[in-house]
Every structure is written in C-alpha cells, then in structure tokens.
Enzyme design. Structure first.
Site, PDB file in Angstrom:
ATOM      1  N   ASN A  92       8.296   8.873 -20.531  1.00 53.75           N
ATOM      2  CA  ASN A  92       7.725   9.790 -21.508  1.00 53.75           C
ATOM      3  C   ASN A  92       7.115   9.040 -22.681  1.00 53.75           C
ATOM      4  OD1 ASN A  92       8.712  11.795 -19.875  1.00 53.75           O
ATOM      5  ND2 ASN A  92      10.541  12.157 -21.108  1.00 53.75           N
ATOM      6  N   HIS A 109       5.533   3.603 -20.543  1.00 51.64           N
ATOM      7  CA  HIS A 109       4.159   4.113 -20.539  1.00 51.64           C
ATOM      8  C   HIS A 109       3.564   4.215 -21.937  1.00 51.64           C
ATOM      9  CE1 HIS A 109       4.852   6.079 -16.332  1.00 51.64           C
ATOM     10  NE2 HIS A 109       4.583   4.795 -16.265  1.00 51.64           N
ATOM     11  N   ALA A 204      14.942  20.408  -9.464  1.00 58.51           N
ATOM     12  CA  ALA A 204      15.085  20.678  -8.030  1.00 58.51           C
ATOM     13  C   ALA A 204      14.989  19.355  -7.286  1.00 58.51           C
ATOM     14  CB  ALA A 204      14.010  21.645  -7.543  1.00 58.51           C
TER      15      ALA A 204
END
Length: 238
Positions: A92, A109, A204
């Site tokens: 992030n 990043h 998920a």
C-alpha cells in the site's frame, strides 16, 4: 537467541478497504477506471505529467481523509509486542499503518505522501497536490517532482531487506492481498523455503491459496486481523 519467532507480515489493498480506500483489482477498483499505461508507468509521466499528477493527487487526498481501522491498530500492537522480530511490509502507498502506530514499515511500492525529484533524486514529504510547476525543496528545481510511487516496470523498494527477512521467517502472513503479482507473489515461496508457517488472511480465499498457504483465514480484515494478532500475542506472552 531471540525468544520470539521471526514474523513477516505483507499487507495489500484489502487491509485499507475498510478505511474507505479503493482496492485496485476489485470489481470497482481503481485500475478499472484507468489504463495502467496512462497513469502508472514512467512513460506515462513523461508523456502526460498533468494526468498522472491529477491521478495521484486525488489518491493522496483520499488517503489523507481516511483513518486507520482495527486491522492497522492490531498490527501496530503486534509490532509493539514482538519488537525487533517483527517486519511489516506493505504494497500500500497510504500511511495508515504509520498513523496506527507502526514504525519502520517497508513500503515496497512507495508512498503517496512523498515526492521524488528527478533532478537531485532526493525524496521529500508532500501532503498537498503536485503540479508541473512544483519546486523541489532540496535543489529548487522546477517541474522535476514525480510521485514517489513504484510504477510498472520499476523495481520495488527494499527488496533485499524483504528477502532477508523472509529467509529468516518463522511465520509469514499475507493480509488483504491477492498475492498474484510479482515480486510479492514469490514471497510465500521464499518463506516456505525457510520453513515458515504461512498464513493468508483475506476477504475471500484465492484459488491458489490452499496450495501455497498452511492456513487460510477468510473474512473482513477488521475482524480477522485483530483475532490473528491477539492469538499470537497470547501464545508468546511472557
């Protein structure tokens, strides 16, 4: 000898989603509204700096308005308990981990709240919009600032530190990330080679999750991450 296990945690966009920040690869994700080649490559910035700056200016404003959630605070508590044996790596570019209390976060990043000068190559904290006329605080060059973001085709930051940490890991947890994009996609394999227990914590499970990870935990980050952190803290309470 360290009395605590070496823990490496990798976080992705899913951990900040409950703070109101868009994920990139979800059905309503940021990348579905823009072409990567238009806003997230060095070539795009050279071709159209205004478009790229506008894109990251909006993301910077959104990140500044967001607040850390229970998952961010749980990882800060985990770091406080395990101190030097805990390494937090994030994909992030927001600063929600820091605002929750985490320190020495490895932003592989880059960061929205920093700019990089193409003239002197120094980084500066930057909390307002960047324009083509913005001046570098270090060398005072004009039109030389770009977002301190690792774009496609560029090498992520801190790779040597991250790989060293993974080579010593006893526990590796990937939180809120699909793990589909390299180099992060290879982190679990590096951790497995070191004999680490590998966990995926995500909204998920992914199709490949059960072949790569020893344990897969599904559910909202604000519920699953605090439970994961508390379980580890209780297990190694002294």
């Amino acid at each position: 000898m360290n009395e605590f296990p070496n823990i490496v945690v990798l976080t992705g966009a899913g951990i900040s989603a409950e703070s109101g920040l868009e994920t990139f690869r979800g059905s309503d994700g940021t990348w579905n509204k823009y072409k990567v080649e238009d806003v997230a490559t060095p070539e795009a910035f050279a071709r159209s700096p205004r478009l790229v700056n506008d894109f990251y200016n909006k993301r910077r404003r959104d990140a500044l308005k967001a607040s850390p959630n229970k998952a961010h605070f749980a990882l800060a508590a985990l770091q406080k308990h395990f101190t030097e044996s805990f390494v937090l790596v994030t994909q992030n570019v927001d600063d929600l981990h820091e605002r929750a209390g985490s320190t020495n976060v490895l932003h592989m990043h880059g960061r929205l709240n920093q700019v990089l000068c193409l003239s002197c190559h120094k980084k500066s904290e930057w909390l307002t919009d960047v324009t083509e006329t913005s001046v570098c605080p270090h060398c005072h060059a004009k039109a030389s600032l770009r977002p301190d973001i690792v774009w496609f085709g560029e090498i992520p930051y801190y790779m040597e530190k991250i790989e060293n940490a993974l080579s010593r890991a006893d526990i590796f947890a990937a939180i809120g990330t699909s793990g589909l994009v390299y180099p992060a996609a290879g982190f679990v394999n590096l951790a497995r080679l070191s004999g680490a227990e590998c966990l995926e914590i995500n909204l998920a499970a992914n199709p490949h999750s059960y072949t790569l990870f020893d344990e897969v935990i599904s559910g909202p980050a604000t519920k699953t991450v605090p439970e994961f952190a508390q379980k580890l803290i209780e297990k190694y309470q002294h």
